[in-house]
Design an enzyme around this catalytic site. Structure first.
Site, PDB file in Angstrom:
ATOM      1  CE  LYS A  24      33.232  45.235  63.533  1.00 13.21           C
ATOM      2  NZ  LYS A  24      34.734  45.074  63.751  1.00 13.21           N
ATOM      3  CB  CYS A  54      50.647   6.084  45.132  1.00 11.06           C
ATOM      4  SG  CYS A  54      48.590   6.158  44.669  1.00 11.06           S
ATOM      5  CE  LYS A  93      30.845  53.611  59.447  1.00  6.32           C
ATOM      6  NZ  LYS A  93      32.054  53.835  58.734  1.00  6.32           N
TER       7      LYS A  93
END
Ligand code: IVH
Length: 449
Positions: A123, A418, A300
Site C-alpha cells: 500500500k 570541536c 484483493k
C-alpha cells in the site's frame, strides 16, 4: 509480529460537543492531507481520533446526522473533472484476526470461498491519481478528489517516473495508482525547495500531494508512479474480458506503465488468507529497506467474478482490504541538538526530542547525520518535526512542520569548535552516491582533526 497489531489508543469521546469537535478536526486534517499542506495531525493521531469518532457513532446513532466519516476524504476533497467510474478508498484491518474476519465477511457475501485466491501488494503512501492514455499518449492526470470528481494535475506530465508521456502502442485506457516521492526524490525535492527559499516538505506523501496541486512553481520536482489498477476509457476495450487483478496489472505493465508488481515488494498471487498473511509479514519486514514509504499491504480477491459478486460499498470495495502497518512517522518537538565525535573524527549531531511513541518504542533522540543535513532541512530549535522510524533503523528527523514553528525560533546553531578537543573544524566536501536512482549529491562532512 506483535508490532503489526499495535494500534494507537485514543480516549473515548465523552459528549456530543467532543464528538463534533473531533469531526471538525478530522475534516481539517483531511483538507490539509489531500491539499498537500502540512497536516496538524500525524497519521497515527488521525487514525486514533477516527476510531474514537466511529466508536461514538456506533454508540450514539441518533447524533450522527452531520457525520462525514462515510465520505471519501471526510468530504474535504473535490474537483471539477468527472471520473470515469468512482475512485474508491479501502477499508482497514490491523491484525491477523481482523484479516480473517474480513475473509469471513467476503465469504458471506459470496456464499462460498473466493474461487480465484488473493493478491498481495504494497500500500503505497502517496496520492491517488487516474492517468488517462489516449492513442498511446498521456493525455491527462486527475487526482482522486472526492472519488467522483478530481482535479486536473496534468502539469506534472513529464516529471513522473513510471508514467511515460508516450507508449510504444496507440493504447487508450486509464491507469489508476499512487504518485509519490521516493525517499531519494524527497531529499532532492527539499534541497531544491530550500535553495528557492521555499519551506521544506514535512514528509514525502505531503510533498507529493502539494506538488500535484502547485501549478506555477519556478522549478520541477521528479515524482514516481505505480499503478494498482486500470479501467477502460472512451469505450475502447483495453482490458482483457474477465481479467483478474494480476492480469489487469500485467496488461498495464506490458503497455509500459509501472505497476506495484514492479516494486521491490512485488505483487503476489496466493490461494489462502493464511498465505496472504504470510506475505503481509514478508512485505512488512521489507519496509525499512524500501526506497519509498508504504503504510500497509493491500489484499484483493484476484478474480473478476469474485470481485463482481462481492460488490462495492459507498467508500470501498468489499473485495479488497488494507492491512495497515503501524505508523512509522510522528510529529514531535525538537528541543535540542547535541554533538558527538565519532571514531573517525566526524562530528555527528543527534536531535533531542520530546518523547513520542513510534512503531512500538518511545523515541526521544534521532540522528541528523551531519551539519549539512541540518541546514538543508532548515531546522530551528523548538520546531515541530516529523520523525521517521521503520523496523530496526535508527529514527531520523525528516523535516520541520513550518506552520507550527514558534515565534522567535532560531536556526539550530552549528559548532564553531570541536566539542571533544576544542580544536578547529574542517569542512571537506565528499561526493556520495546517495540513492537507488543513481542521483549523486555532494554531502559535506565536518571533521575533528
Ligand atoms: S486499491 C478499488 N491498491 O490507498 C480499490 N489502493 O487508503 C482501490 N493505495 O485510495 C484501491 N496502494 O489511493 C489500492 N496497492 C494499492 C494501493 C492503494 C495505495 C491507496 C489508494 C486508496 C488508498 C486507501
Amino acid at each position: 509480529m506483535t508490532a503489526l497489531s499495535a494500534v494507537e489508543a485514543h480516549p473515548a469521546l465523552s459528549s456530543t460537543t467532543a464528538y463534533e469537535t473531533a469531526l471538525a478536526q478530522l475534516r481539517e486534517a483531511s483538507r490539509a492531507y489531500y491539499g498537500g499542506e502540512n497536516s496538524p495531525m500525524d497519521d497515527a493521531s488521525y487514525d486514533a481520533l477516527r476510531r474514537a469518532v466511529l466508536a461514538w457513532e456506533a454508540a450514539h446513532p441518533h447524533t450522527t446526522a452531520g457525520s462525514t466519516t462515510g465520505l471519501v476524504a471526510d468530504g474535504a476533497a473535490g474537483g471539477d473533472i468527472p471520473h470515469t467510474t468512482r475512485l474508491l478508498s479501502l477499508d482497514n484491518v490491523f491484525s491477523p484476526e481482523q484479516l480473517s474476519g474480513w475473509e469471513a465477511s467476503l465469504k458471506r457475501r459470496l456464499g462460498r470461498d473466493a474461487e480465484g485466491g488473493f493478491t498481495v501488494e504494497p500500500k503505497l503512501d502517496g496520492a491517488a491519481v487516474a492517468a488517462r492514455y489516449r492513442d498511446g499518449r498521456l493525455a491527462q492526470i486527475i487526482t482522486r478528489g472526492d472519488g467522483t470528481h478530481g482535479e486536473d494535475v496534468s502539469h506534472v506530465i513529464g516529471s513522473v517516473h513510471g508514467l511515460p508521456e508516450q507508449l510504444d502502442r496507440p493504447l487508450t485506457f486509464e491507469a489508476r495508482g499512487e504518485i509519490l516521492f521516493t525517499q531519494a526524490q524527497f531529499d532532492t525535492a527539499n534541497e531544491v525547495r530550500t535553495a528557492h527559499g521555499a519551506p521544506p516538505f514535512a514528509n514525502p506523501r505531503n510533498g507529493a500531494a502539494g506538488t500535484l496541486r502547485a501549478k506555477d512553481r519556478p522549478y520541477r520536482l521528479e515524482l514516481t508512479f505505480w499503478a494498482y489498477g486500470a479501467v477502460d476509457l472512451d469505450d475502447e476495450s483495453f482490458l482483457p474480458v474477465g481479467a483478474s487483478h494480476a492480469e489487469v496489472l500485467a496488461a498495464v505493465g506490458e503497455a509500459g506503465v509501472q505497476t506495484t508488481a514492479r516494486t521491490p515488494a512485488g505483487l503476489h498471487v496466493v490461494s489462502t488468507i493464511a498465505e496472504a498473511q504470510a506475505k503481509v509479514e514478508e512485505i512488512a519486514a521489507m519496509r525499512a529497506g524500501l526506497p519509498f514509504g508504504i503504510d500497509g499491504v493491500v489484499i484483493k480477491a484476484d478474480s473478476a467474478t469474485d470481485q463482481g459478486a462481492a460488490g462495492v460499498g459507498s467508500r470501498f470495495p468489499y473485495w479488497a482490504i488494507a492491512y495497515k502497518l503501524p505508523a512509522v512517522e510522528r510529529q514531535t518537538v525538537l528541543t535540542d541538538v547535541v554533538w558527538e565525535v565519532g571514531r573517525t573524527g566526524v562530528l555527528a549531531p543527534t536531535a533531542v526530542l520530546a518523547p513520542v511513541d513510534l512503531d512500538g518504542s518511545t523515541v526521544s533522540r534521532a540522528t541528523l547525520h551531519n551539519p549539512a543535513d541540518i541546514t538543508r532541512r532548515g531546522l530551528h530549535l523548538g520546531d515541530t518535526v516529523t520523525v521517521y522510524k521503520a523496523g530496526d533503523i535508527i529514527p531520523r528527523v525528516q523535516a520541520p512542520v513550518i506552520e507550527l514553528r514558534p515565534q522567535g525560533a532560531v536556526p539550530v546553531p552549528l559548532p564553531t569548535e570541536c566539542p571533544h578537543c576544542g580544536g578547529e573544524i574542517d569542512f571537506p566536501v565528499k561526493s556520495v552516491c546517495s540513492d537507488w536512482l543513481n542521483l549523486c549529491a555532494p554531502v559535506s562532512i565536518t571533521q575533528c582533526h
